[in-house]
Design a protein around this motif. Sequence first.
Motif, PDB file in Angstrom:
ATOM      1  N   GLU A   1     147.391  49.034  21.472  1.00 21.14           N
ATOM      2  CA  GLU A   1     146.380  48.000  21.220  1.00 21.14           C
ATOM      3  C   GLU A   1     145.275  48.654  20.391  1.00 21.14           C
ATOM      4  O   GLU A   1     144.703  49.673  20.794  1.00 21.14           O
ATOM      5  N   ILE A   2     145.007  48.088  19.226  1.00 22.29           N
ATOM      6  CA  ILE A   2     144.065  48.691  18.279  1.00 22.29           C
ATOM      7  C   ILE A   2     142.720  47.968  18.321  1.00 22.29           C
ATOM      8  O   ILE A   2     142.642  46.747  18.118  1.00 22.29           O
ATOM      9  N   TRP A   3     141.689  48.750  18.557  1.00 22.40           N
ATOM     10  CA  TRP A   3     140.309  48.278  18.542  1.00 22.40           C
ATOM     11  C   TRP A   3     139.528  49.080  17.493  1.00 22.40           C
ATOM     12  O   TRP A   3     140.076  49.979  16.861  1.00 22.40           O
ATOM     13  N   PHE A   4     138.264  48.761  17.336  1.00 23.60           N
ATOM     14  CA  PHE A   4     137.435  49.449  16.346  1.00 23.60           C
ATOM     15  C   PHE A   4     136.106  49.838  16.981  1.00 23.60           C
ATOM     16  O   PHE A   4     135.504  49.053  17.709  1.00 23.60           O
ATOM     17  N   GLY A   5     135.664  51.059  16.657  1.00 24.86           N
ATOM     18  CA  GLY A   5     134.401  51.527  17.203  1.00 24.86           C
ATOM     19  C   GLY A   5     133.196  50.863  16.569  1.00 24.86           C
ATOM     20  O   GLY A   5     132.173  50.667  17.225  1.00 24.86           O
ATOM     21  N   ASP A   6     133.318  50.520  15.296  1.00 26.69           N
ATOM     22  CA  ASP A   6     132.220  49.837  14.624  1.00 26.69           C
ATOM     23  C   ASP A   6     132.756  49.169  13.363  1.00 26.69           C
ATOM     24  O   ASP A   6     133.898  49.392  12.954  1.00 26.69           O
ATOM     25  N   GLU A   7     131.907  48.349  12.772  1.00 24.00           N
ATOM     26  CA  GLU A   7     132.303  47.640  11.556  1.00 24.00           C
ATOM     27  C   GLU A   7     131.080  47.345  10.714  1.00 24.00           C
ATOM     28  O   GLU A   7     129.977  47.119  11.227  1.00 24.00           O
ATOM     29  N   ARG A   8     131.286  47.388   9.409  1.00 21.37           N
ATOM     30  CA  ARG A   8     130.271  46.921   8.470  1.00 21.37           C
ATOM     31  C   ARG A   8     130.337  45.403   8.421  1.00 21.37           C
ATOM     32  O   ARG A   8     131.404  44.825   8.577  1.00 21.37           O
ATOM     33  N   CYS A   9     129.193  44.783   8.212  1.00 18.24           N
ATOM     34  CA  CYS A   9     129.147  43.315   8.241  1.00 18.24           C
ATOM     35  C   CYS A   9     129.566  42.746   6.894  1.00 18.24           C
ATOM     36  O   CYS A   9     128.757  42.249   6.095  1.00 18.24           O
ATOM     37  N   VAL A  10     130.868  42.832   6.663  1.00 19.92           N
ATOM     38  CA  VAL A  10     131.503  42.308   5.456  1.00 19.92           C
ATOM     39  C   VAL A  10     132.777  41.600   5.883  1.00 19.92           C
ATOM     40  O   VAL A  10     133.311  41.856   6.969  1.00 19.92           O
ATOM     41  N   PRO A  11     133.315  40.694   5.061  1.00 14.99           N
ATOM     42  CA  PRO A  11     134.576  40.039   5.398  1.00 14.99           C
ATOM     43  C   PRO A  11     135.708  41.058   5.551  1.00 14.99           C
ATOM     44  O   PRO A  11     135.640  42.167   4.996  1.00 14.99           O
TER      45      PRO A  11
ATOM     46  N   PRO B   1     128.891  45.505  25.856  1.00 14.89           N
ATOM     47  CA  PRO B   1     129.684  46.593  25.269  1.00 14.89           C
ATOM     48  C   PRO B   1     129.636  46.665  23.749  1.00 14.89           C
ATOM     49  O   PRO B   1     130.020  47.686  23.176  1.00 14.89           O
ATOM     50  N   VAL B   2     129.190  45.606  23.110  1.00 13.39           N
ATOM     51  CA  VAL B   2     129.152  45.546  21.644  1.00 13.39           C
ATOM     52  C   VAL B   2     127.858  44.874  21.228  1.00 13.39           C
ATOM     53  O   VAL B   2     127.409  43.918  21.861  1.00 13.39           O
ATOM     54  N   ALA B   3     127.249  45.371  20.147  1.00 14.70           N
ATOM     55  CA  ALA B   3     126.015  44.748  19.668  1.00 14.70           C
ATOM     56  C   ALA B   3     125.929  44.848  18.152  1.00 14.70           C
ATOM     57  O   ALA B   3     126.518  45.739  17.534  1.00 14.70           O
ATOM     58  N   ALA B   4     125.199  43.918  17.573  1.00 16.06           N
ATOM     59  CA  ALA B   4     124.871  43.959  16.149  1.00 16.06           C
ATOM     60  C   ALA B   4     123.532  44.663  15.985  1.00 16.06           C
ATOM     61  O   ALA B   4     122.640  44.544  16.826  1.00 16.06           O
ATOM     62  N   VAL B   5     123.402  45.415  14.901  1.00 14.58           N
ATOM     63  CA  VAL B   5     122.168  46.147  14.676  1.00 14.58           C
ATOM     64  C   VAL B   5     121.878  46.198  13.187  1.00 14.58           C
ATOM     65  O   VAL B   5     122.777  46.395  12.372  1.00 14.58           O
ATOM     66  N   GLN B   6     120.621  45.997  12.834  1.00 12.72           N
ATOM     67  CA  GLN B   6     120.203  46.182  11.455  1.00 12.72           C
ATOM     68  C   GLN B   6     119.774  47.632  11.275  1.00 12.72           C
ATOM     69  O   GLN B   6     118.989  48.169  12.064  1.00 12.72           O
ATOM     70  N   VAL B   7     120.319  48.266  10.233  1.00  9.89           N
ATOM     71  CA  VAL B   7     120.014  49.674   9.963  1.00  9.89           C
ATOM     72  C   VAL B   7     119.125  49.716   8.721  1.00  9.89           C
ATOM     73  O   VAL B   7     119.616  49.569   7.593  1.00  9.89           O
ATOM     74  N   PRO B   8     117.814  49.883   8.904  1.00 11.16           N
ATOM     75  CA  PRO B   8     116.900  49.828   7.754  1.00 11.16           C
ATOM     76  C   PRO B   8     117.252  50.806   6.639  1.00 11.16           C
ATOM     77  O   PRO B   8     117.139  50.484   5.455  1.00 11.16           O
ATOM     78  N   ARG B   9     117.669  52.012   7.009  1.00 10.13           N
ATOM     79  CA  ARG B   9     117.984  53.013   5.988  1.00 10.13           C
ATOM     80  C   ARG B   9     119.099  52.555   5.061  1.00 10.13           C
ATOM     81  O   ARG B   9     119.129  52.897   3.878  1.00 10.13           O
ATOM     82  N   LEU B  10     120.035  51.759   5.609  1.00 12.24           N
ATOM     83  CA  LEU B  10     121.153  51.262   4.813  1.00 12.24           C
ATOM     84  C   LEU B  10     120.872  49.895   4.213  1.00 12.24           C
ATOM     85  O   LEU B  10     121.608  49.437   3.334  1.00 12.24           O
ATOM     86  N   GLY B  11     119.836  49.234   4.719  1.00 11.16           N
ATOM     87  CA  GLY B  11     119.567  47.865   4.285  1.00 11.16           C
ATOM     88  C   GLY B  11     120.706  46.932   4.623  1.00 11.16           C
ATOM     89  O   GLY B  11     121.035  46.031   3.859  1.00 11.16           O
ATOM     90  N   ALA B  12     121.324  47.149   5.792  1.00  7.26           N
ATOM     91  CA  ALA B  12     122.531  46.392   6.136  1.00  7.26           C
ATOM     92  C   ALA B  12     122.646  46.241   7.649  1.00  7.26           C
ATOM     93  O   ALA B  12     122.047  47.011   8.421  1.00  7.26           O
ATOM     94  N   TRP B  13     123.451  45.248   8.038  1.00 11.12           N
ATOM     95  CA  TRP B  13     123.789  45.056   9.439  1.00 11.12           C
ATOM     96  C   TRP B  13     125.099  45.764   9.747  1.00 11.12           C
ATOM     97  O   TRP B  13     125.991  45.838   8.897  1.00 11.12           O
ATOM     98  N   ARG B  14     125.209  46.264  10.952  1.00 15.90           N
ATOM     99  CA  ARG B  14     126.440  46.840  11.467  1.00 15.90           C
ATOM    100  C   ARG B  14     126.725  46.257  12.855  1.00 15.90           C
ATOM    101  O   ARG B  14     125.812  45.742  13.524  1.00 15.90           O
ATOM    102  N   ILE B  15     127.958  46.373  13.279  1.00 11.84           N
ATOM    103  CA  ILE B  15     128.353  45.997  14.631  1.00 11.84           C
ATOM    104  C   ILE B  15     129.033  47.211  15.247  1.00 11.84           C
ATOM    105  O   ILE B  15     129.869  47.854  14.608  1.00 11.84           O
ATOM    106  N   SER B  16     128.683  47.532  16.490  1.00  9.56           N
ATOM    107  CA  SER B  16     129.163  48.779  17.075  1.00  9.56           C
ATOM    108  C   SER B  16     129.378  48.655  18.578  1.00  9.56           C
ATOM    109  O   SER B  16     128.704  47.868  19.263  1.00  9.56           O
ATOM    110  N   LEU B  17     130.308  49.457  19.080  1.00 10.44           N
ATOM    111  CA  LEU B  17     130.332  49.711  20.517  1.00 10.44           C
ATOM    112  C   LEU B  17     128.992  50.312  20.919  1.00 10.44           C
ATOM    113  O   LEU B  17     128.378  51.059  20.153  1.00 10.44           O
ATOM    114  N   THR B  18     128.544  49.999  22.105  1.00  3.14           N
ATOM    115  CA  THR B  18     127.298  50.555  22.606  1.00  3.14           C
ATOM    116  C   THR B  18     127.571  51.842  23.395  1.00  3.14           C
ATOM    117  O   THR B  18     128.713  52.170  23.721  1.00  3.14           O
ATOM    118  N   LEU B  19     126.501  52.571  23.680  1.00  5.95           N
ATOM    119  CA  LEU B  19     126.648  53.865  24.335  1.00  5.95           C
ATOM    120  C   LEU B  19     127.392  53.810  25.668  1.00  5.95           C
ATOM    121  O   LEU B  19     128.233  54.680  25.934  1.00  5.95           O
TER     122      LEU B  19
END
Length: 242
Positions: free
Chosen positions: A66-76, A166-184
């Motif tokens: 079963e394949i999951w992802f640790g994080d993702e960039r907010c793109v299609p 377990p998962v959250a969206a976060v805006q990363v100012p340094r990248l000027g982008a949103w990401r989605i990630s597993l939480t700690l």
Amino acid sequence: MKTGRCYTLSDAKTLYTTVTDRVLTLAHNAIQARGRFHLALAGGQTPQRLYECLAERADVDWARWEIWFGDERCVPPDHQDSNYLMARNKLLEHVPIPENQIHPIIKTSAFTPERAATEYADALTALLPSHAGWPLLDTVLLGVGPDGHTASLFPGTPILDIADTPVAAVQVPRLGAWRISLTLPVIRYARHLLFIVEGSGKNEILTRLIHGPRKKESLLPVERISNPHTEWYLDAAARGCA
């Protein structure tokens, strides 16, 4: 790098061969014990060769992965920057894992970061076993950035303090982008964490991780992961004089 084990390999080829064998061993053990292997893939450049090495192996019970992802960039999911698309190109389209056992964080071009994060958290909770109320992944693949981030847990971002999902969206100012990630908490409870670090560009961060900070308040995101089942795999160039 105060918990777990650290292995330094002579070169990148040996690094990826070693990690490939380790992932397959963990997969075999999980399938023997529980009938499934729940693996969270890492994004970025570093794991691409690992995925190619895995795709070359025929002696694998892919039907039980079963394949999951640790994080993702907010793109299609078909965007060139998508972690899912990279994993599909390097691994998933080359091995017979059933399509319904591959779980991208973002499934369509019509999404919002918050909604995608909520839906992914729901999927993890519904389909994985749990421990202490958190979804329990068998293995999480991770890298580390020069700033000490891992997955999309970046220094100074509010996702580092999230402890109710377990998962959250976060805006990363340094990248000027949103990401989605597993939480700690999810990363801390995983059965196994495998960090893969390649190249001389990681010398400075590895020196910091090996010798450690002196004050708790100065911990980098990767230093906030206290999972005793952590394994670090470095090539000699990354380790340098650390």
